[in-house]
Design a protein around this motif. Structure first.
Motif, PDB file in Angstrom:
ATOM      1  N   LEU A  71       0.802  -1.221   0.000  1.00  0.00           N
ATOM      2  CA  LEU A  71       0.000   0.000   0.000  1.00  0.00           C
ATOM      3  C   LEU A  71       0.838   1.275   0.000  1.00  0.00           C
ATOM      4  O   LEU A  71       0.408   2.297  -0.529  1.00  0.00           O
ATOM      5  N   ALA A  72       2.015   1.236   0.616  1.00  0.00           N
ATOM      6  CA  ALA A  72       2.825   2.445   0.730  1.00  0.00           C
ATOM      7  C   ALA A  72       4.294   2.062   0.855  1.00  0.00           C
ATOM      8  O   ALA A  72       4.625   0.946   1.263  1.00  0.00           O
ATOM      9  N   HIS A  73       5.162   2.985   0.512  1.00  0.00           N
ATOM     10  CA  HIS A  73       6.600   2.733   0.558  1.00  0.00           C
ATOM     11  C   HIS A  73       7.154   3.152   1.920  1.00  0.00           C
ATOM     12  O   HIS A  73       6.887   4.252   2.399  1.00  0.00           O
ATOM     13  N   ASN A  74       7.935   2.266   2.514  1.00  0.00           N
ATOM     14  CA  ASN A  74       8.598   2.574   3.778  1.00  0.00           C
ATOM     15  C   ASN A  74       9.804   1.650   3.912  1.00  0.00           C
ATOM     16  O   ASN A  74       9.892   0.621   3.250  1.00  0.00           O
ATOM     17  N   SER A  75      10.724   2.031   4.782  1.00  0.00           N
ATOM     18  CA  SER A  75      11.987   1.298   4.858  1.00  0.00           C
ATOM     19  C   SER A  75      11.888  -0.027   5.603  1.00  0.00           C
ATOM     20  O   SER A  75      12.832  -0.822   5.564  1.00  0.00           O
ATOM     21  N   THR A  77       9.513  -2.296   4.893  1.00  0.00           N
ATOM     22  CA  THR A  77       8.997  -3.296   3.960  1.00  0.00           C
ATOM     23  C   THR A  77       9.650  -3.239   2.584  1.00  0.00           C
ATOM     24  O   THR A  77       9.517  -4.183   1.805  1.00  0.00           O
ATOM     25  N   ASP A  78      10.341  -2.150   2.280  1.00  0.00           N
ATOM     26  CA  ASP A  78      10.968  -1.980   0.967  1.00  0.00           C
ATOM     27  C   ASP A  78      12.486  -1.978   1.129  1.00  0.00           C
ATOM     28  O   ASP A  78      13.061  -1.019   1.649  1.00  0.00           O
ATOM     29  N   PRO A  79      13.176  -3.041   0.685  1.00  0.00           N
ATOM     30  CA  PRO A  79      14.625  -3.127   0.880  1.00  0.00           C
ATOM     31  C   PRO A  79      15.421  -2.105   0.091  1.00  0.00           C
ATOM     32  O   PRO A  79      16.621  -1.935   0.331  1.00  0.00           O
ATOM     33  N   THR A  80      14.784  -1.404  -0.853  1.00  0.00           N
ATOM     34  CA  THR A  80      15.503  -0.403  -1.652  1.00  0.00           C
ATOM     35  C   THR A  80      15.560   0.950  -0.963  1.00  0.00           C
ATOM     36  O   THR A  80      16.269   1.848  -1.428  1.00  0.00           O
ATOM     37  N   ILE A  81      14.821   1.111   0.137  1.00  0.00           N
ATOM     38  CA  ILE A  81      14.787   2.397   0.842  1.00  0.00           C
ATOM     39  C   ILE A  81      15.761   2.359   2.009  1.00  0.00           C
ATOM     40  O   ILE A  81      15.704   1.463   2.855  1.00  0.00           O
ATOM     41  N   VAL A  82      16.664   3.343   2.054  1.00  0.00           N
ATOM     42  CA  VAL A  82      17.620   3.440   3.154  1.00  0.00           C
ATOM     43  C   VAL A  82      16.896   3.986   4.386  1.00  0.00           C
ATOM     44  O   VAL A  82      16.216   5.021   4.323  1.00  0.00           O
ATOM     45  N   MET A  83      17.036   3.304   5.487  1.00  0.00           N
ATOM     46  CA  MET A  83      16.310   3.646   6.711  1.00  0.00           C
ATOM     47  C   MET A  83      16.769   4.984   7.290  1.00  0.00           C
ATOM     48  O   MET A  83      17.965   5.264   7.378  1.00  0.00           O
ATOM     49  N   ASP A  84      15.812   5.820   7.677  1.00  0.00           N
ATOM     50  CA  ASP A  84      16.138   7.041   8.400  1.00  0.00           C
ATOM     51  C   ASP A  84      16.759   6.700   9.747  1.00  0.00           C
ATOM     52  O   ASP A  84      16.240   5.858  10.484  1.00  0.00           O
ATOM     53  N   LYS A  85      17.859   7.350  10.069  1.00  0.00           N
ATOM     54  CA  LYS A  85      18.454   7.173  11.397  1.00  0.00           C
ATOM     55  C   LYS A  85      17.917   8.196  12.389  1.00  0.00           C
ATOM     56  O   LYS A  85      17.984   7.996  13.601  1.00  0.00           O
ATOM     57  N   GLU A  86      17.401   9.288  11.873  1.00  0.00           N
ATOM     58  CA  GLU A  86      16.792  10.324  12.704  1.00  0.00           C
ATOM     59  C   GLU A  86      15.440  10.693  12.110  1.00  0.00           C
ATOM     60  O   GLU A  86      15.233  10.586  10.906  1.00  0.00           O
ATOM     61  N   LYS A  87      14.531  11.144  12.973  1.00  0.00           N
ATOM     62  CA  LYS A  87      13.223  11.590  12.487  1.00  0.00           C
ATOM     63  C   LYS A  87      13.379  12.906  11.737  1.00  0.00           C
ATOM     64  O   LYS A  87      13.944  13.869  12.269  1.00  0.00           O
ATOM     65  N   PRO A  88      12.913  12.967  10.477  1.00  0.00           N
ATOM     66  CA  PRO A  88      12.970  14.234   9.741  1.00  0.00           C
ATOM     67  C   PRO A  88      12.181  15.321  10.473  1.00  0.00           C
ATOM     68  O   PRO A  88      11.183  15.042  11.135  1.00  0.00           O
ATOM     69  N   ALA A  89      12.641  16.543  10.357  1.00  0.00           N
ATOM     70  CA  ALA A  89      12.013  17.640  11.103  1.00  0.00           C
ATOM     71  C   ALA A  89      10.603  17.937  10.622  1.00  0.00           C
ATOM     72  O   ALA A  89       9.760  18.397  11.393  1.00  0.00           O
ATOM     73  N   ASP A  90      10.328  17.673   9.343  1.00  0.00           N
ATOM     74  CA  ASP A  90       9.057  18.100   8.763  1.00  0.00           C
ATOM     75  C   ASP A  90       8.142  16.956   8.336  1.00  0.00           C
ATOM     76  O   ASP A  90       7.156  17.174   7.619  1.00  0.00           O
ATOM     77  N   THR A  95      10.491   4.766   8.601  1.00  0.00           N
ATOM     78  CA  THR A  95      10.153   3.480   9.221  1.00  0.00           C
ATOM     79  C   THR A  95       8.665   3.405   9.573  1.00  0.00           C
ATOM     80  O   THR A  95       8.201   2.349  10.028  1.00  0.00           O
ATOM     81  N   PHE A  96       7.949   4.486   9.369  1.00  0.00           N
ATOM     82  CA  PHE A  96       6.501   4.492   9.616  1.00  0.00           C
ATOM     83  C   PHE A  96       5.792   3.677   8.535  1.00  0.00           C
ATOM     84  O   PHE A  96       5.942   3.946   7.346  1.00  0.00           O
ATOM     85  N   VAL A  97       5.032   2.674   8.970  1.00  0.00           N
ATOM     86  CA  VAL A  97       4.249   1.844   8.050  1.00  0.00           C
ATOM     87  C   VAL A  97       2.801   2.330   8.135  1.00  0.00           C
ATOM     88  O   VAL A  97       2.094   2.024   9.093  1.00  0.00           O
ATOM     89  N   PRO A  98       2.348   3.107   7.157  1.00  0.00           N
ATOM     90  CA  PRO A  98       1.022   3.705   7.254  1.00  0.00           C
ATOM     91  C   PRO A  98      -0.086   2.667   7.425  1.00  0.00           C
ATOM     92  O   PRO A  98      -0.160   1.692   6.680  1.00  0.00           O
ATOM     93  N   GLY A  99      -0.904   2.884   8.431  1.00  0.00           N
ATOM     94  CA  GLY A  99      -2.065   2.026   8.652  1.00  0.00           C
ATOM     95  C   GLY A  99      -1.784   0.746   9.405  1.00  0.00           C
ATOM     96  O   GLY A  99      -2.714  -0.019   9.682  1.00  0.00           O
ATOM     97  N   ARG A 100      -0.512   0.482   9.758  1.00  0.00           N
ATOM     98  CA  ARG A 100      -0.171  -0.818  10.341  1.00  0.00           C
ATOM     99  C   ARG A 100      -0.979  -1.111  11.604  1.00  0.00           C
ATOM    100  O   ARG A 100      -1.623  -2.162  11.699  1.00  0.00           O
ATOM    101  N   ASN A 101      -0.961  -0.217  12.571  1.00  0.00           N
ATOM    102  CA  ASN A 101      -1.689  -0.484  13.815  1.00  0.00           C
ATOM    103  C   ASN A 101      -3.199  -0.460  13.612  1.00  0.00           C
ATOM    104  O   ASN A 101      -3.937  -1.178  14.303  1.00  0.00           O
ATOM    105  N   MET A 102      -3.649   0.332  12.661  1.00  0.00           N
ATOM    106  CA  MET A 102      -5.075   0.346  12.341  1.00  0.00           C
ATOM    107  C   MET A 102      -5.517  -1.020  11.818  1.00  0.00           C
ATOM    108  O   MET A 102      -6.524  -1.582  12.261  1.00  0.00           O
TER     109      MET A 102
END
Length: 222
Positions: A71-75, A77-90, A95-102
């Protein structure tokens, strides 16, 4: 104490959900664990969860919901995306998987309904929630109401870690007598390394900082 009841734990085999599993064993007569395969790169967490549930004497189930990864791209589930080491300011960390807990809680609600279970436990925390909107207390309260209305059942979603930071979560594990189990047997690392993990990903750094703080407060060396 709710000893006469059964509860369902949304269970990943990581630090938070495993702490919740043992918390639930203290509170409820029967505990059932439900894990999910959602296309995560560190899918070995499900086998970790299965083994922890086995040694804890907890009935274990796993469901494949791999559609979440499509459903969405995130690091995670997608091995081509380099994981954020810090939370972006904006924005949210990748690493957020949209809708996962829902999705997890929706499925857990149906699973619980079919088994006559009305208590659901999840290890989300607003104190250390890494910027994920579906870990907030307002979301959980809203989801609880939604499940009750959608399924016409009196569910209660329990979030024992909601207002605990990672040091306090370690303290709870220690109080429950499972600190070593949590430290050495769980899999929290986003790179799929059990125990203390890789030490570099956001999850490992948050976990390590909390452990060092707790052990320091307790008077031990990390």
């Amino acid at each position: 104490m709710i000893k006469e009841e059964t509860c369902l734990v949304v269970f990943s085999g990581g630090q938070d959900s495993t702490t919740c599993l043992f918390w639930a064993k203290e509170k409820f007569a029967t505990v059932v664990a439900l894990s999910f395969i959602y296309g995560q790169k560190h899918a070995k967490e499900v086998e970790t969860a299965r083994e922890i549930a086995r040694t804890a004497g907890v009935e274990f189930h796993v469901m494949d919901v791999s559609f979440i990864a499509q459903l969405a791209h995130n690091s995670l589930t997608d091995p081509t995306i380099v994981m954020d080491k810090e939370k972006p300011a904006d924005s949210y960390p990748n690493t957020f998987v949209p809708g996962r807990n829902m999705f997890f809680l929706s499925i857990a609600g149906v699973f619980a309904r079919e088994r006559g279970i009305h208590h659901i436990v999840t290890g989300v925390s607003q104190t250390d929630f890494s910027g994920y909107p579906d870990c907030r207390d307002t979301f959980i309260k809203s989801m609880n109401v939604t499940l009750n209305l959608a399924l016409d059942e009196p569910f209660v979603i329990h979030t024992p870690l909601m207002w605990l930071d990672k040091a306090e979560t370690w303290a709870l594990a220690d109080k429950l007598g499972v600190l070593d189990t949590i430290r050495y047997k769980t899999l929290t690392c986003y790179n799929g390394i059990p125990g203390d993990g890789c030490g570099e990903c956001p999850s490992c750094r948050l976990r390590r900082q909390g452990l060092e703080k707790y052990l320091s407060e307790r008077g031990d060396n990390p």
